[in-house]
Structure formats: structure tokens, C-alpha cells
Scaffold this active site. Sequence first.
Site, PDB file in Angstrom:
ATOM      1  N   HIS A  76      -4.640  -3.001   6.036  1.00 18.85           N
ATOM      2  CA  HIS A  76      -4.416  -3.630   4.815  1.00 18.85           C
ATOM      3  C   HIS A  76      -5.844  -3.926   4.124  1.00 18.85           C
ATOM      4  CE1 HIS A  76      -3.057  -5.036   0.937  1.00 18.85           C
ATOM      5  NE2 HIS A  76      -3.087  -6.129   1.168  1.00 18.85           N
ATOM      6  N   ASP A  84       0.856  -1.344   0.080  1.00 17.95           N
ATOM      7  CA  ASP A  84      -0.045  -0.083  -0.024  1.00 17.95           C
ATOM      8  C   ASP A  84       0.792   1.284  -0.050  1.00 17.95           C
ATOM      9  OD1 ASP A  84      -2.414  -1.760   0.367  1.00 17.95           O
ATOM     10  OD2 ASP A  84      -1.368  -1.972   2.434  1.00 17.95           O
TER      11      ASP A  84
END
Length: 325
Positions: free
Chosen positions: A187, A159
Site C-alpha cells: 500500500h 487501492d
Amino acid sequence: MKSPVRVAVTGAAGQIGYAILFRIASGEMLGKDQPVILQLLDLPQAQNAVKGVMMELQDCAFPLLAGMFTTDNPEEAFKDAQIAILIGSRPRSKGMERADLLQANAAIFTVQGAALNKVADRNVKVLVVGNPANTNAYIAMKSAPDLPAKNFTAMLRLDHNRALSQVAEKTGKAVADIENLCVWGNHSPTMYADYRFATVNGESVKDLINDQAWNADVFLPTVGKRGAAIIEARGLSSAASAANAAIDHIHDWVLGTNGKWVTMGIPSDGSYGIPEGTMFGFPVTCENGEYKLVEGLEIDEFSRERINITLQELEEEKAGVAHLL
Ligand code: NAD
Ligand code: LMR
């Protein structure tokens, strides 16, 4: 010559496994002077496939590959492991959220946490990649009471890297020049990618972009839903970029970041209002094999709202697996 580091990798026959093992063996993760022994774990029905990957690893004649074996027994795979990368689990397919994997994958991480607790090196550094990564890392940590909790981490580096690339594209600057960016939380699409503190060659990224609508309506959804976009396009979940992020995560944890921020999912120490022990994405720097939370950042109202949303999701995931712990 340094003595070899024992690196356990689970899900060795999978897509990410195929993308990561050759890079670990070539020295990209721990350094070009660091021999490694690969201790591979996968299910019994995948052992033949792992053997095929091992034949290919052998055929690369990597000078740093000091040994390797495969097993379907976590206690063999994790014996004396100094690094453990837990990838093995089911990936989601089109239309699923990562949280849908919770029940399917959670049980794997109680067993593997207990095995790490029993046989791994007492300083083992654990990275959980298998989804839902934060909660799986939390389960593994809770299942390994004799190991330091701080040694259990979840992967938010993908990410972080996705956010870096989006900011680089938007500002027309080089990825390598962007500093002090981070991703808070889970996440999952609720993660909060944050460029408020980011700079590029000393200039504020926020000032360069100067567009809060782009932040809220383009940047955050693009980074948050990138995994789903890849599944939609490729028909399979991200693999090479996930392997790359895992390499980055361990590389930086072991070898340091020279003061640069990176994002790691780590057990909270209570900072920023995140309850202690929650496996949460935070900005960290790494030095001498330890990560250190970046402290004292101002959390404005928009950020607090975002952080609360991702925290709430993690709390719900935690409640959903409480019966396993
Ligand atoms: P894959 O299906 O290609 O491979 C998974 C492998 O794990 C298979 O070989 C399978 O046999 C093995 N496995 C299953 N259960 C196991 C167990 N109990 N012990 C050991 N091995 C086991 O999947 P993939 O594409 O490699 O993805 C693996 C995981 O990584 C998925 O959960 C996926 O969602 C996740 N992922 C996470 C991120 C992240 O950023 N955190 C990014 C991409 C993928
Ligand atoms: C990703 O972010 O690409 C992975 O977590 C895979 C997924 O399910 O999104």
C-alpha cells in the site's frame, strides 16, 4: 438472535474511527442480523474524545449495538476479540511518504500484536489500516506467534476500490460490473494495480481500454498517488473512503465474495515468487470466513517488473523493522 461478535477498533477517536464505528454498529460490516460489541482502544489523552463518540453511538440507538467500552490498554481492548481493526497510529502529512511513518508507528504494532497473541479469540481476524499498513501487519503477525499467521491482513482494499473507479470512469462502465481486478504488493505508490484479467459483462477491460500508455502513465500513478492527492486537497489523509474500504475488507472476508476477486494484503505462501510470509497485496476470493488466493495467473514482463519493485520496497521496510522483532 445471533450472539454478538466482539469487534476491537484502535484509534477510535481518530478520523477513520469516526467514519467507521457508526457503520459497524449499524450492521453494514457484519450483516443486518449480527449484533456487535465495540471494544475501543485509543491513547490515554484521547479517552475523553472516545467517550464523546460513544455518547453519539448511544444516541443512534442502534439495535445491533449490544455493548461498547473504551480503554487505553490493548489487553483489555483485544480480550476475546473476534475481529480487530488496527487503525490507531499517526497519519502522514503533506510531503511525507507512508514509509516515513515506519519508525513512528512500528512500535505500536509489536505491542498490539503481543496483546492480540495473549488475549484475543484464537480465530481473530485482524485488519491493519495504520500506515505503512503492510509492514505494520507483518510486525503484528510476527509479534503474535500463537495465532495463525493467515489471520493477519493489511488493507489494500482502498487501492482496489480506487482502481475500480478509475477503470469504470475510463471505460464508461458501471463499477459493479467490473470483475477480476486486483492490486499487487505494498500500500504505497509502488503498488501494481492490474486490470489485465478484468472483465466487464464478460468483455475484456484490457481490450476495451487498449491503451498501454494510459495504463503506465495515467492509471498506475493516479491509483498509486491517490492518498497523497487527497492529503494535498483536503489537508488531511483519506478517512471516509478508508473506513469504507475497511468495512468492505472485513465484510467480504466474513461473508464471502461469491467468487468475485477482491484484493487483500495477506502473508504470502510463496506463490508468484513472493517470499513466504511477506505481507503482500494479492487477488483473493472469500468463502466460509476464509480467503483463498487466486492462483495460476500469468505474470508478463511488465507485471513482473512492477511486482519486483513493490516487493523490493517491502523487503526494505522489513529490514528497517527487523530490530523490533
Ligand atoms: P488520526 O490521527 O485522525 O487518528 C489516529 C488515532 O489513533 C488517534 O485518535 C490517536 O490518538 C490514535 N492512536 C495513536 N497511537 C495509538 C496507539 N498506540 N493505540 C491506539 N490508538 C492510537 O488518523 P486517521 O486519519 O484516522 O488515520 C489512522 C491511520 O490510518 C494512519 O496511519 C493513516 O495513514 C492510515 N490510513 C491507512 C489507509 C490504508 O489504505 N491502509 C488509508 C487511510 C489512512
Ligand atoms: C491513503 O492511501 O489515502 C492512506 O494510506 C493515507 C495516505 O497516507 O496516503
